[in-house]
Write a protein that holds these residues in place. Structure first.
Motif, PDB file in Angstrom:
ATOM      1  N   UNK A 123      56.880 -30.220  11.482  1.00  0.00           N
ATOM      2  CA  UNK A 123      57.096 -30.758  12.815  1.00  0.00           C
ATOM      3  C   UNK A 123      56.754 -32.219  12.958  1.00  0.00           C
ATOM      4  N   UNK A 124      56.119 -32.788  11.921  1.00  0.00           N
ATOM      5  CA  UNK A 124      55.683 -34.178  12.000  1.00  0.00           C
ATOM      6  C   UNK A 124      56.813 -35.145  12.281  1.00  0.00           C
ATOM      7  N   UNK A 125      57.993 -34.879  11.685  1.00  0.00           N
ATOM      8  CA  UNK A 125      59.192 -35.626  12.069  1.00  0.00           C
ATOM      9  C   UNK A 125      60.338 -34.688  12.433  1.00  0.00           C
ATOM     10  N   UNK A 126      60.198 -33.397  12.120  1.00  0.00           N
ATOM     11  CA  UNK A 126      61.275 -32.457  12.412  1.00  0.00           C
ATOM     12  C   UNK A 126      61.232 -31.898  13.821  1.00  0.00           C
ATOM     13  N   UNK A 127      60.099 -32.063  14.501  1.00  0.00           N
ATOM     14  CA  UNK A 127      59.954 -31.611  15.887  1.00  0.00           C
ATOM     15  C   UNK A 127      59.217 -32.693  16.665  1.00  0.00           C
ATOM     16  N   UNK A 128      59.767 -33.895  16.610  1.00  0.00           N
ATOM     17  CA  UNK A 128      59.103 -35.017  17.251  1.00  0.00           C
ATOM     18  C   UNK A 128      60.127 -36.002  17.790  1.00  0.00           C
ATOM     19  N   UNK A 129      59.703 -36.795  18.763  1.00  0.00           N
ATOM     20  CA  UNK A 129      60.550 -37.838  19.335  1.00  0.00           C
ATOM     21  C   UNK A 129      61.913 -37.274  19.764  1.00  0.00           C
ATOM     22  N   UNK A 130      61.864 -36.120  20.425  1.00  0.00           N
ATOM     23  CA  UNK A 130      63.104 -35.438  20.816  1.00  0.00           C
ATOM     24  C   UNK A 130      63.933 -36.252  21.813  1.00  0.00           C
ATOM     25  N   UNK A 131      63.270 -37.133  22.544  1.00  0.00           N
ATOM     26  CA  UNK A 131      64.004 -37.941  23.520  1.00  0.00           C
ATOM     27  C   UNK A 131      64.561 -39.214  22.892  1.00  0.00           C
ATOM     28  N   UNK A 132      64.430 -39.354  21.578  1.00  0.00           N
ATOM     29  CA  UNK A 132      64.956 -40.520  20.868  1.00  0.00           C
ATOM     30  C   UNK A 132      66.003 -40.048  19.871  1.00  0.00           C
ATOM     31  N   UNK A 133      67.248 -40.020  20.304  1.00  0.00           N
ATOM     32  CA  UNK A 133      68.317 -39.526  19.440  1.00  0.00           C
ATOM     33  C   UNK A 133      68.473 -40.386  18.194  1.00  0.00           C
ATOM     34  N   UNK A 134      68.114 -41.655  18.286  1.00  0.00           N
ATOM     35  CA  UNK A 134      68.209 -42.535  17.119  1.00  0.00           C
ATOM     36  C   UNK A 134      67.297 -42.052  15.996  1.00  0.00           C
ATOM     37  N   UNK A 135      66.111 -41.552  16.363  1.00  0.00           N
ATOM     38  CA  UNK A 135      65.189 -41.051  15.345  1.00  0.00           C
ATOM     39  C   UNK A 135      65.758 -39.801  14.685  1.00  0.00           C
ATOM     40  N   UNK A 136      66.348 -38.916  15.466  1.00  0.00           N
ATOM     41  CA  UNK A 136      66.967 -37.716  14.902  1.00  0.00           C
ATOM     42  C   UNK A 136      68.116 -38.084  13.974  1.00  0.00           C
ATOM     43  N   UNK A 137      68.842 -39.125  14.331  1.00  0.00           N
ATOM     44  CA  UNK A 137      69.929 -39.636  13.497  1.00  0.00           C
ATOM     45  C   UNK A 137      69.387 -40.105  12.147  1.00  0.00           C
ATOM     46  N   UNK A 138      68.229 -40.733  12.164  1.00  0.00           N
ATOM     47  CA  UNK A 138      67.597 -41.188  10.927  1.00  0.00           C
ATOM     48  C   UNK A 138      67.156 -40.003  10.073  1.00  0.00           C
TER      49      UNK A 138
END
Length: 213
Positions: free
Chosen positions: A86-101
């Motif tokens: 979850x450290x990056x897989x369930x985080x910053x959900x309101x930042x689609x750019x991060x999910x894109x990365x």
């Protein structure tokens, strides 16, 4: 000397501080100069461009749009990103750019902590050297993933907990490119003690090394 930044925080259930200490030890062992910061403020206050590797451990964390743009620019310019569970897989959900990365996003773990198999799909990849199929006890992450990721390991859902998932093959670990940057993700690591599992620890260690070149 290569530089790494670890930022930790977010949901305490994933033991972010303890995990940050373990990751710090791993990276020091790889020869990194490591900086560890609580909270995400360092993502907005620091010039990330001189880093070789960024490791966020911030389940359910939030970042501003400006921070997201800073991270995106850094990764695209060649800074590596490595993370787990979850450290990056369930985080910053309101930042689609991060999910894109990152290339994927946690959505469920049917049955919570269970025992399941991890199957290596790219045994010849440098990240997977010395790692063979193994049994693991943790949350089995169900993820929404980018079809462009390079899948390194998978798990198959039995359907014992959510019958409609039976037979679903899900990525457990992957790597990808984002501009000039390298990104590595492993879904393993719900608790700090899971780094005692030799295959899990080796997977993250080699993935982080690859991301940092």
């Amino acid at each position: 000397m290569q530089k790494a930044l670890i930022v930790w925080g977010g949901w305490e259930g994933h033991e972010p501080q303890a995990c940050a200490r373990i990751v710090e030890d791993i990276l020091i062992g790889l020869g990194f100069e490591v900086r560890v910061e609580e909270g995400v403020q360092a993502l907005g206050e620091t010039d990330l461009s001189d880093l070789s590797l960024l490791v966020p451990i911030v389940t359910m964390g939030k970042m501003s749009r400006e921070m997201g743009q800073t991270v995106s620019k850094a990764i695209a310019s060649g800074v590596g990103l490595a993370g787990f569970h979850g450290g990056i897989g369930d985080s910053f959900r309101d930042c689609s750019e991060f999910q894109y990365i990152v290339g994927g996003q946690f959505v469920a773990h049917p049955g919570n902590v269970i025992t399941y198999d991890v199957n290596i799909t790219r045994p010849d990849d440098p990240v997977m050297q010395g790692i063979s199929d193994f049994t693991y006890t943790s949350e089995q992450y169900y993820l929404h993933v980018d079809p462009a990721i390079e899948v390194l390991a998978t798990t198959t859902f039995s359907g014992a907990h959510d019958p409609w998932t039976a037979g679903t093959v899900m990525p457990v670990a992957w790597k990808k490119r984002f501009g000039a940057g390298r990104v590595f993700y492993s879904a393993l690591g719900h608790k700090a003690a899971e780094f005692d599992h030799p295959q899990m620890r080796r997977l993250f260690t080699q993935g982080a090394a690859w991301a940092a070149r």
